[in-house]
Design a protein around this motif. Structure first.
Motif, PDB file in Angstrom:
ATOM      1  N   LEU B  53       0.867  -1.354   0.225  1.00  0.00           N
ATOM      2  CA  LEU B  53      -0.006  -0.016   0.099  1.00  0.00           C
ATOM      3  C   LEU B  53       0.988   0.921   0.677  1.00  0.00           C
ATOM      4  O   LEU B  53       1.958   1.244   0.630  1.00  0.00           O
ATOM      5  CB  LEU B  53      -0.893   0.071   0.678  1.00  0.00           C
ATOM      6  CG  LEU B  53      -1.545  -1.090   1.179  1.00  0.00           C
ATOM      7  CD1 LEU B  53      -3.047  -0.927   2.591  1.00  0.00           C
ATOM      8  CD2 LEU B  53      -3.039  -1.342  -0.443  1.00  0.00           C
ATOM      9  N   PRO B  54      -0.230   2.641  -0.446  1.00  0.00           N
ATOM     10  CA  PRO B  54       0.613   3.833  -0.590  1.00  0.00           C
ATOM     11  C   PRO B  54       2.059   4.576   0.841  1.00  0.00           C
ATOM     12  O   PRO B  54       2.912   4.327   0.795  1.00  0.00           O
ATOM     13  CB  PRO B  54      -0.288   4.336  -1.535  1.00  0.00           C
ATOM     14  CG  PRO B  54      -0.707   3.721  -2.293  1.00  0.00           C
ATOM     15  CD  PRO B  54      -0.769   2.093  -0.940  1.00  0.00           C
ATOM     16  N   ASP B  55       0.654   4.400   1.609  1.00  0.00           N
ATOM     17  CA  ASP B  55       1.051   4.974   2.842  1.00  0.00           C
ATOM     18  C   ASP B  55       2.324   4.015   3.764  1.00  0.00           C
ATOM     19  O   ASP B  55       3.583   4.429   4.074  1.00  0.00           O
ATOM     20  CB  ASP B  55      -0.003   5.183   3.488  1.00  0.00           C
ATOM     21  CG  ASP B  55      -0.980   4.234   4.366  1.00  0.00           C
ATOM     22  OD1 ASP B  55      -0.768   3.213   3.836  1.00  0.00           O
ATOM     23  OD2 ASP B  55      -1.588   4.113   5.183  1.00  0.00           O
ATOM     24  N   GLU B  80       0.201   3.972  -8.000  1.00  0.00           N
ATOM     25  CA  GLU B  80       0.385   4.715  -6.333  1.00  0.00           C
ATOM     26  C   GLU B  80       1.497   4.974  -5.799  1.00  0.00           C
ATOM     27  O   GLU B  80       2.198   5.579  -5.241  1.00  0.00           O
ATOM     28  CB  GLU B  80      -1.417   4.489  -5.587  1.00  0.00           C
ATOM     29  CG  GLU B  80      -1.366   6.056  -5.178  1.00  0.00           C
ATOM     30  CD  GLU B  80      -2.302   5.918  -4.213  1.00  0.00           C
ATOM     31  OE1 GLU B  80      -2.695   7.253  -3.273  1.00  0.00           O
ATOM     32  OE2 GLU B  80      -3.580   5.804  -4.779  1.00  0.00           O
ATOM     33  N   THR B  81       1.467   3.594  -5.238  1.00  0.00           N
ATOM     34  CA  THR B  81       3.036   2.739  -4.175  1.00  0.00           C
ATOM     35  C   THR B  81       3.923   3.458  -4.414  1.00  0.00           C
ATOM     36  O   THR B  81       4.894   3.760  -4.028  1.00  0.00           O
ATOM     37  CB  THR B  81       2.593   1.944  -4.155  1.00  0.00           C
ATOM     38  OG1 THR B  81       1.040   0.969  -3.392  1.00  0.00           O
ATOM     39  CG2 THR B  81       3.553   1.414  -2.616  1.00  0.00           C
ATOM     40  N   LEU B  82       4.847   3.170  -5.365  1.00  0.00           N
ATOM     41  CA  LEU B  82       6.098   2.592  -6.510  1.00  0.00           C
ATOM     42  C   LEU B  82       5.934   4.790  -6.698  1.00  0.00           C
ATOM     43  O   LEU B  82       7.369   4.954  -6.318  1.00  0.00           O
ATOM     44  CB  LEU B  82       5.830   1.831  -7.663  1.00  0.00           C
ATOM     45  CG  LEU B  82       5.443   0.498  -7.442  1.00  0.00           C
ATOM     46  CD1 LEU B  82       6.640   0.127  -8.000  1.00  0.00           C
ATOM     47  CD2 LEU B  82       6.599   0.211  -5.966  1.00  0.00           C
ATOM     48  N   PRO B  83       5.963   5.046  -6.718  1.00  0.00           N
ATOM     49  CA  PRO B  83       6.012   6.872  -7.179  1.00  0.00           C
ATOM     50  C   PRO B  83       6.127   7.430  -5.800  1.00  0.00           C
ATOM     51  O   PRO B  83       7.178   7.708  -5.324  1.00  0.00           O
ATOM     52  CB  PRO B  83       5.183   7.754  -8.418  1.00  0.00           C
ATOM     53  CG  PRO B  83       4.332   5.851  -8.688  1.00  0.00           C
ATOM     54  CD  PRO B  83       4.036   4.684  -7.707  1.00  0.00           C
ATOM     55  N   ARG B  84       4.926   7.394  -4.997  1.00  0.00           N
ATOM     56  CA  ARG B  84       4.676   7.826  -3.596  1.00  0.00           C
ATOM     57  C   ARG B  84       6.263   7.278  -2.764  1.00  0.00           C
ATOM     58  O   ARG B  84       6.750   7.770  -2.611  1.00  0.00           O
ATOM     59  CB  ARG B  84       4.015   7.367  -3.004  1.00  0.00           C
ATOM     60  CG  ARG B  84       2.750   8.815  -3.585  1.00  0.00           C
ATOM     61  CD  ARG B  84       1.267   8.225  -3.101  1.00  0.00           C
ATOM     62  NE  ARG B  84       1.069   8.172  -1.314  1.00  0.00           N
ATOM     63  CZ  ARG B  84       0.202   8.154  -0.811  1.00  0.00           C
ATOM     64  NH1 ARG B  84      -0.869   7.360  -0.898  1.00  0.00           N
ATOM     65  NH2 ARG B  84       0.098   7.932   0.573  1.00  0.00           N
ATOM     66  N   THR B  85       7.041   5.816  -2.999  1.00  0.00           N
ATOM     67  CA  THR B  85       7.381   5.346  -2.219  1.00  0.00           C
ATOM     68  C   THR B  85       9.070   6.303  -2.674  1.00  0.00           C
ATOM     69  O   THR B  85       9.900   6.022  -1.960  1.00  0.00           O
ATOM     70  CB  THR B  85       7.680   3.504  -2.164  1.00  0.00           C
ATOM     71  OG1 THR B  85       6.118   3.353  -1.735  1.00  0.00           O
ATOM     72  CG2 THR B  85       8.476   2.568  -1.675  1.00  0.00           C
ATOM     73  N   ALA B  86       9.332   5.576  -4.156  1.00  0.00           N
ATOM     74  CA  ALA B  86      10.372   6.443  -4.627  1.00  0.00           C
ATOM     75  C   ALA B  86      10.653   7.516  -4.403  1.00  0.00           C
ATOM     76  O   ALA B  86      11.579   8.702  -4.042  1.00  0.00           O
ATOM     77  CB  ALA B  86      10.228   6.340  -6.271  1.00  0.00           C
ATOM     78  N   ALA B 114       9.839   4.823 -16.667  1.00  0.00           N
ATOM     79  CA  ALA B 114      10.081   5.476 -16.807  1.00  0.00           C
ATOM     80  C   ALA B 114      10.298   6.798 -15.933  1.00  0.00           C
ATOM     81  O   ALA B 114      11.404   8.269 -15.801  1.00  0.00           O
ATOM     82  CB  ALA B 114       9.338   6.244 -18.257  1.00  0.00           C
ATOM     83  N   GLY B 115       9.494   6.612 -15.107  1.00  0.00           N
ATOM     84  CA  GLY B 115       9.721   7.561 -13.735  1.00  0.00           C
ATOM     85  C   GLY B 115      10.315   7.456 -13.083  1.00  0.00           C
ATOM     86  O   GLY B 115      11.057   9.140 -11.975  1.00  0.00           O
ATOM     87  N   PHE B 116      11.281   6.420 -13.094  1.00  0.00           N
ATOM     88  CA  PHE B 116      12.523   6.484 -11.476  1.00  0.00           C
ATOM     89  C   PHE B 116      13.345   7.040 -12.237  1.00  0.00           C
ATOM     90  O   PHE B 116      13.857   7.589 -11.220  1.00  0.00           O
ATOM     91  CB  PHE B 116      12.839   4.831 -11.516  1.00  0.00           C
ATOM     92  CG  PHE B 116      11.463   4.042 -11.205  1.00  0.00           C
ATOM     93  CD1 PHE B 116      10.568   4.707  -9.598  1.00  0.00           C
ATOM     94  CD2 PHE B 116      11.243   2.498 -10.751  1.00  0.00           C
ATOM     95  CE1 PHE B 116       9.793   4.148  -8.564  1.00  0.00           C
ATOM     96  CE2 PHE B 116       9.988   2.220 -10.367  1.00  0.00           C
ATOM     97  CZ  PHE B 116       9.647   2.948  -9.322  1.00  0.00           C
TER      98      PHE B 116
END
Lengths: 279, 279, 279
Positions: B53-55, B80-86, B114-116
């Protein structure tokens, strides 16, 4: 206070009943150790079935004589699945086991675990930090202590969680099992301290999660939650010690441990050393 | 250019520090090999915790000294989870490891990877095809080559990915590890070629994924990303070779390999044969 | 009716082709046994790749020569992923294997399995109760029997599912494999009864799921669905019997079984004892 010999009889009977009747104890559990949970449940004589969806959780609550809920690796759908499943279990009066993995981390986990206060899980299995944190979350009096959860690892000893475990068991009317070097099992009236196990049980993932699943298998058969939890803790301590004697490292330990779970007899399980005290 | 002896000291110190401090390296990783990742992280001396989960990803980024993100078996919530965590990892300046599993397959995977580029993963661990494809996706100059990913398997040799690995490391300022018969690790200045391993590592699932998780464990302790990645690659090559000598087939190899990860000393890990070249 | 020697040749050729060409058979499968599925597919000579998302399911349908869909541990996204993947497989004319795990439990599972009637899975692999229940769900004539599914366990014998298996195979034009003490494989014209295996295969989780995955690997190479299914069932019976001779309990059995899958030759697989009868 229950006599030790009487408790041993209940443990032996629960283990024998599981071997004889192959009860299915369905789970909603984390993906890290889900395979190990299933194999441990089967090794002691039970049967496993895992689901994620709300109506499947409810169907499993109805289909199995006991169930296991473990809040590791929460998925979004669990917001619906876990409360609905727990409600159905309560409605049907089925015994169920909760593993409050990593209590305190994340909003959904906190909300779900707080909500389970109402359904009163029959058995709660956790490490010391988790049991202290759950008693705190539920606002139970006399629980004492302050939790320091670090991910899924305990940073506290079993002794420190004794008051919290007893307070939870008195509240639920069920049993609480706290995992550690010596394992504590209580129903709020007595405290059993079970010996054995292996250093390698902390050097693999899943010894705690699978213990919860095995508690659920015994809960399908045992006369009391205490007997179910102690049967599970005893067979883990027995199998852990026997497996450690045969291997040099944790990779080989896993298979050896499952082997010993499978080979343990009801008499072996009842005879695993434990102390019995008043709570 | 760093001297080989100096790099070996950094590797040994990282491995010793992990054994001494048991760092937790949480993961968001695929369900196929999640258990093996956790057990490998524990075997080398670290601790594991997995979330979806994101949080919870953000909480883990804050709780652990290093983290692991593996994009296999993507779930919808990962959008949602991966961009917020990164983002949180970058914000906190925490080292993290990316395994760009099967880059190129699926819309979400492409978008996430790509976002990473913006967060610059500290270590990237992949096979040759994946590393080439990632450099291509990020539009890095001098990366050369053309990727031919087939599911999760590499269809290209490590040599072919050398330019891409160096280009990525120069861009991120971190390290890149390319898995193959000889493993390549680079920080954009030097290239280390680590020897050993086993044919059976390609005949089980998860040797790559778990290597990423172990990179994260060492990243929690190592002085440089290069030392962390090389420590991980070296212990894998060492344990792989030792385990292969004890078994005849890949089923038994898994347990033997985890055993050898557990038994390897910091000195063993530093002494595993590798060549050091200018990038 | 096909001659036994001819069928054995087809089985041997399929197994040899898999060893020679390392076909990738991607899966959408449950999280309980996903690791075991992948390792079994690799052990027999194939390659594995698992996904959850709709566009990734479609991409895998296009990328692999055969695919595996197992409806255990359904996730919400499967409502979209599974029909889209099955539709793409049908569109591309790719062989695919369905494991109708726990058919009858839950609304989504019922809807998905009912929907697969249209796409006609090339091979269906299940236990007796599941095969009977699927024939019933599809409303096939002549299937007979009444299903009693309990979670993921069969409560019925293979004999009882013979009519249902034959009816399904005649409807799909593919093959059906029913797992039990003796395994039944049929293409609606003949029934092969394959012998061997081990009691321990029912005392671990995943022997059924992974057999489905291995069916998909052979389906990538075999001339007929019957040959693919029989190759898979034969190598399971052979490896099970060989592994059982080496271990005393189910923990050790898992690794030994994967070892024997890996070591079995195409000739061994073709020579595993089976009876051939008219359907």
């Amino acid at each position: 206070m229950i006599e030790k010999a009487e408790l041993q009889d209940l443990v032996r009977d629960a283990a024998a009943c599981v071997r004889a009747t192959n009860p299915m104890a369905p789970s909603i559990t984390n993906t890290v150790t889900i395979n190990f949970v299933a194999n441990a449940q089967i090794a002691v004589g039970g049967s496993a079935a895992m689901v994620y969806l709300p109506d499947e959780g409810e169907a499993m609550a109805a289909a199995g004589p006991a169930m296991y809920i473990n809040v590791g690796t929460l998925l979004p759908i669990y917001e619906e699945t876990l409360p609905r499943t727990a409600a159905r279990l309560a409605e049907l009066g089925k015994p169920w086991v909760l593993d409050p993995v990593a209590v305190g981390i994340g909003e959904m986990r906190t909300k779900l675990l707080a909500g389970f206060k109402e359904q009163k899980p029959t058995i709660i299995r956790g490490n010391a930090s988790e049991v202290i944190a759950l008693a705190d979350l539920w606002g139970l009096e006399g629980a004492g202590g302050e939790s320091t959860v670090r991910g899924v690892d305990s940073t506290q000893g079993v002794d420190e969680a004794r008051a919290a475990a007893v307070a939870i068991a008195r509240y639920t009317g069920g049993a609480v099992a706290v995992s550690g070097e010596v394992d504590l099992v209580t129903d709020g009236e007595v405290v059993a301290l079970s010996h054995g196990g292996s250093q390698f049980m902390t050097q693999i993932t899943g010894s705690g999660c699978s213990l919860g699943g095995v508690c659920a298998v015994y809960a399908a058969c045992a006369k009391t939650p205490l007997a179910a939890a102690l049967a599970a803790v005893n067979v883990y301590n027995l199998a852990g010690a026997r497996a450690e004697a045969k291997v040099k490292a944790p990779g080989s330990f896993q298979a050896a441990f499952l082997d010993e779970l499978y080979l343990a007899t009801p008499e072996d399980i009842a005879a695993n050393p434990f102390d019995l005290e008043e709570a």
